[in-house]
Design an enzyme around this catalytic site. Structure first.
Site, PDB file in Angstrom:
ATOM      1  N   ARG A   1     -14.761 -15.863   7.611  1.00 40.37           N
ATOM      2  CA  ARG A   1     -15.001 -16.757   6.488  1.00 40.37           C
ATOM      3  C   ARG A   1     -15.473 -18.100   7.030  1.00 40.37           C
ATOM      4  O   ARG A   1     -15.028 -18.537   8.091  1.00 40.37           O
ATOM      5  CB  ARG A   1     -13.705 -16.975   5.683  1.00 40.37           C
ATOM      6  CG  ARG A   1     -13.327 -15.797   4.798  1.00 40.37           C
ATOM      7  CD  ARG A   1     -14.249 -15.694   3.587  1.00 40.37           C
ATOM      8  NE  ARG A   1     -13.931 -14.586   2.712  1.00 40.37           N
ATOM      9  CZ  ARG A   1     -14.578 -13.409   2.693  1.00 40.37           C
ATOM     10  NH1 ARG A   1     -15.563 -13.175   3.525  1.00 40.37           N
ATOM     11  NH2 ARG A   1     -14.254 -12.481   1.830  1.00 40.37           N
TER      12      ARG A   1
ATOM     13  N   HIS B   1     -24.511 -13.951   4.308  1.00 42.79           N
ATOM     14  CA  HIS B   1     -23.329 -13.135   3.968  1.00 42.79           C
ATOM     15  C   HIS B   1     -23.735 -11.700   3.603  1.00 42.79           C
ATOM     16  O   HIS B   1     -23.483 -11.235   2.488  1.00 42.79           O
ATOM     17  CB  HIS B   1     -22.556 -13.782   2.811  1.00 42.79           C
ATOM     18  CG  HIS B   1     -21.125 -13.329   2.759  1.00 42.79           C
ATOM     19  ND1 HIS B   1     -20.092 -14.122   2.371  1.00 42.79           N
ATOM     20  CD2 HIS B   1     -20.553 -12.133   3.044  1.00 42.79           C
ATOM     21  CE1 HIS B   1     -18.947 -13.450   2.412  1.00 42.79           C
ATOM     22  NE2 HIS B   1     -19.209 -12.227   2.813  1.00 42.79           N
TER      23      HIS B   1
END
Ligand code: OXD
Length: 313
Positions: free
Chosen positions: A228, A276
């Protein structure tokens, strides 16, 4: 017949999901969250990614929630999200393979300084940066050996890297030297020419990757973030790159997402950014995984990637 209500990806993607489930689980009744006639029943399963907060009261009446993300921090941290409802994270063979492929690509891109080639190509400039760094001479450390981390680490070992991994509790993994617990972290970091972050995002791990932390790696190490964005102190990462503490970074996750056009990360000469995309399996493969997890719950079994809200993943 079990019912699955699909909220993931909005109403536009419902037909794609419906087709995928029809192929892998024809017995599952699949409905759109957004259809006006859909009423959630207590025996229903719901497939979500990042539902609006006004969906939470209805989600609180589901039998289980299945998430299309391998990470569910965005749900568990959201005020009002029904944490008491069983929540299953995305997994499955293809999710693991995609992540392993991505990390292999990123590691080799760091070894060969592929960012330099991309910059030169954009400038139409022919300049040879021959770098004789090979996989077998490279120590790569995977931080976080959960479902994906273990998959990635064993794959990297098969590719020929010298692989270690770090996790909270001891484990054995073929071809991987496992360091366990906080006290083993410094030694793990000292031996990682490339560090791969695959930790879950929790209050204990957010912000863990600071300049101080990166200084514990061998000087000039590479960094790959597929965990993350929140794990990284962004200004520290840039400082570490500018100071030669790191030679380069490949970031599939950043904060915030999407990354604003003004972010210095975009143009940094030692950073490769991807949006992502490291490990999103095809709808068919995700549907198969979800159908299997639903089958397990229906039989009274516990899916392997059932979240523990206390632990945070
Ligand atoms: C995630 C994913 O959770 O891409 O980050 O699955």
């Amino acid at each position: 017949m079990a019912r699955l209500i699909i909220s993931a990806d909005g109403p536009e993607k419902f037909d794609i999901w419906k087709k995928a489930f029809a192929e892998v689980a024809p017995d599952l009744s699949v409905l759109s969250w957004y259809a006006s006639q859909t009423r959630l029943q207590p025996s229903d399963y719901v497939l979500v990614w990042s539902p609006e907060a006004d969906h939470y009261p209805a989600l609180a009446t589901a039998k289980a929630i299945l998430c299309t993300g391998a990470g569910v921090d965005h749900l568990l941290n959201a005020p009002g999200f029904p944490r008491h409802i069983p929540l299953v994270r995305m997994g499955g063979e293809q999710t693991g393979q995609l992540m392993a492929d991505y990390v292999t690509w990123a590691a080799i891109a760091l070894l060969r300084q592929a960012r330099t080639w991309a910059i030169q190509q954009a400038e139409q400039r022919w300049a040879c940066n021959t770098i004789a760094r090979t996989t077998d001479a490279t120590r790569i450390g995977v931080m976080g050996l959960g479902h994906l981390g273990a998959y990635v680490a064993t794959h990297l070992a098969r590719v020929g890297f010298r692989v270690s991994g770090w996790k909270r509790s001891p484990a054995t993994l073929t071809g991987v030297k496992v360091y366990a617990g906080q006290e083993a972290l410094p030694e793990f970091l000292e031996t990682a020419d490339i560090l791969v972050n695959l930790l879950p995002s929790t209050p204990q791990t957010d912000g863990i990757i600071s300049e101080e932390f990166l200084k514990k790696l061998p000087r000039g190490a590479g960094f790959i973030n597929v965990g993350r964005g929140r794990h990284v102190v962004q200004t520290d990462l840039i400082n570490a790159l500018n100071a030669g503490i790191l030679c380069g970074a490949v970031l599939d996750v950043v904060t915030p997402e999407p990354l604003p056009a003004t972010s210095p990360l975009w143009t940094h000469p030692s950073i490769i950014i991807t949006p992502h995309v490291a490990s999103e399996a095809s709808p068919l493969m995700q549907a198969q995984y979800v159908a299997e997890a639903i089958g397990q719950i229906e039989r009274g079994e516990k899916p392997a990637l059932l979240c523990d809200p206390q632990r945070g993943y």
